[in-house]
Design an enzyme around this catalytic site. Structure first.
Site, PDB file in Angstrom:
ATOM      1  N   ASP A  16      34.114  92.086  58.151  1.00 43.04           N
ATOM      2  CA  ASP A  16      34.046  90.785  58.819  1.00 43.04           C
ATOM      3  C   ASP A  16      33.761  90.931  60.303  1.00 43.04           C
ATOM      4  OD1 ASP A  16      36.691  91.920  59.086  1.00 43.04           O
ATOM      5  OD2 ASP A  16      37.384  89.973  59.835  1.00 43.04           O
TER       6      ASP A  16
ATOM      7  N   GLU B 256      39.708  91.797  58.741  1.00 49.45           N
ATOM      8  CA  GLU B 256      40.422  92.534  59.775  1.00 49.45           C
ATOM      9  C   GLU B 256      40.562  91.706  61.036  1.00 49.45           C
ATOM     10  OE1 GLU B 256      40.862  95.261  63.298  1.00 49.45           O
ATOM     11  OE2 GLU B 256      39.288  93.799  62.832  1.00 49.45           O
TER      12      GLU B 256
END
Length: 407
Positions: free
Chosen positions: A79, A174
């Site tokens: 991400d 994350e």
């Protein structure tokens, strides 16, 4: 695929996470990207490739030696930050950077300048990947993904480079603090691991903040201001009082290095009710605990002044300093230092003024220091990635597998 081409390809995929979505992974684009990465891992010859129901991509590079060796893991996250737009990322390469301003977007007047970002001067003469000024770049952490791919391809193409079993994982979410939520440490099966999620070339990190979130709710009493004498209790004014009672120079803009802080990152209110959200950070566990006690002390103090229940404070620990778990196995840090030295990279051991997946993974039983991926100015339009730094990240990961095997 060359490491630069791979990074540029992946950078164009929008994989922003979203803490408000209520699903895992937090955006469907991450699951799509996970499937793509799994196919690419199979294409380069990795084994045991799988995508979990939560979007975690795992794969194995089998050992190429008969010796019993520890299993090492390499981890990067898929991400990108929700802090800035990641729609239609349009990276470009500035060749042979001359040390002057880089015009990212002439039409909008957006310039990447060494006056504001003096670290740029470190990369004169190098090719640098930049944004077009309208999005982030996504080197955090697609540079780490590209580096891991490059390392696995390098090891597979040269069987004389001895290594033990290697496990790879690409994680979702994350950037919103959920990257380790569904990480199956036992199934991953590594003895220790490294996140390839650091910044400038040479960075090696095994210390992070201890972290907590504090939500402070101030309950007021709204009365017509013309008749408010000894009746109104303005929650916004009490909130302001709470804020100024905290140490004024223990904030992010006044601290550096090993200094901790209180950071007010959200405020919303009316006379009747105000909510403050803080993050609390410190490297030392005792100072971290003292900071939490200070928040509760101020809560009690204001309740004594304005009445019970006026201020309600809830504190939730988020992660802890990975150093507690790394120190007993410092050889994993030494391996990384040696790998960098072998690749001609000057190692810079620095504390992370934040957290990584490795913070939580280390406390989940998987010691996980963090290694540079090469990018700078993450999470915004001024993000950039020097190509030599990216290539060195790939070289260091491959060399690290050999160093582990040599010990």
């Amino acid at each position: 695929m060359d490491i630069v081409e791979r990074f540029l390809t992946y950078a164009k995929v929008n994989t922003q996470s979203d803490e408000t979505s209520g699903i895992v992974p937090s955006t469907l684009s991450q699951m799509d990207f996970a499937q793509r990465l799994a196919a690419d891992l199979e294409a380069i010859g990795m084994s045991d490739v799988s995508v979990s129901e939560y979007g975690y991509v795992t794969a194995t590079l089998p050992s190429n030696t008969s010796r019993e060796l520890p299993t090492v893991g390499f981890i990067a996250h898929m991400d990108t930050s929700p802090d800035f737009s990641a729609k239609h990322v349009n990276p470009r390469i500035v060749t042979n950077y001359d040390g002057k301003d880089i015009v990212l977007n002439e039409e909008k007047g957006i310039v990447l300048s060494p006056t504001e970002f003096p670290e740029l001067q470190n990369y004169q003469g190098q090719d640098i990947i930049v944004t077009d000024g309208t999005t982030l770049l996504g080197a955090d952490d697609k540079a780490g993904i590209a580096a891991i791919f490059s390392a696995m391809e390098a090891l597979m193409s040269n069987p004389s480079r001895e290594h033990g079993k290697i496990r790879v994982c690409f994680t979702p979410d994350e950037e919103i603090g959920q990257g380790a939520d569904h990480f199956d440490v036992e199934a991953f099966g590594a003895d220790f691991a490294y996140t390839i999620d650091g910044g400038a070339i040479g960075e090696l990190e095994f210390e992070t903040f201890n972290a907590a979130e504090a939500v402070v709710v101030i309950n007021g009493r709204n009365v017509h201001p013309g008749y408010a004498y000894h009746k109104m209790r303005n929650s916004m004014r009490i909130a302001s009082q709470f804020t100024v009672m905290l140490p004024s120079f223990q904030t992010p803009e006044h601290t550096n290095g090993y200094d901790g802080f209180f950071h007010l990152n959200f405020m919303e209110g009316t006379v009747e009710k105000t909510t403050l959200k803080y993050i609390i950070r410190d490297f030392k566990r005792d100072r971290f605990e003292d900071r939490k006690k200070e928040m509760l002390h101020l809560t009690n103090k204001l309740n004594a002044e304005f009445g019970p229940g006026t201020v309600e404070t809830t504190i939730r620990d988020q992660y802890y300093n990975m150093r507690e778990k790394i120190e007993p196995v410092m050889y994993v840090v030494d391996y990384a230092r040696q790998a960098m030295a072998d690749c001609g990279v000057e190692c810079k051991t620095v504390p992370v003024r934040g957290g990584t997946d490795g913070s939580r993974l280390s406390f989940m039983g998987l010691p996980t220091p963090n290694i540079f991926a090469g990018g700078e100015n993450f999470h915004g339009k001024y993000e950039y990635l020097p190509i030599p730094s990216l290539r060195k990240a790939g070289e260091v990961v491959a060399r690290l597998a050999e160093v582990v095997a040599a010990h």
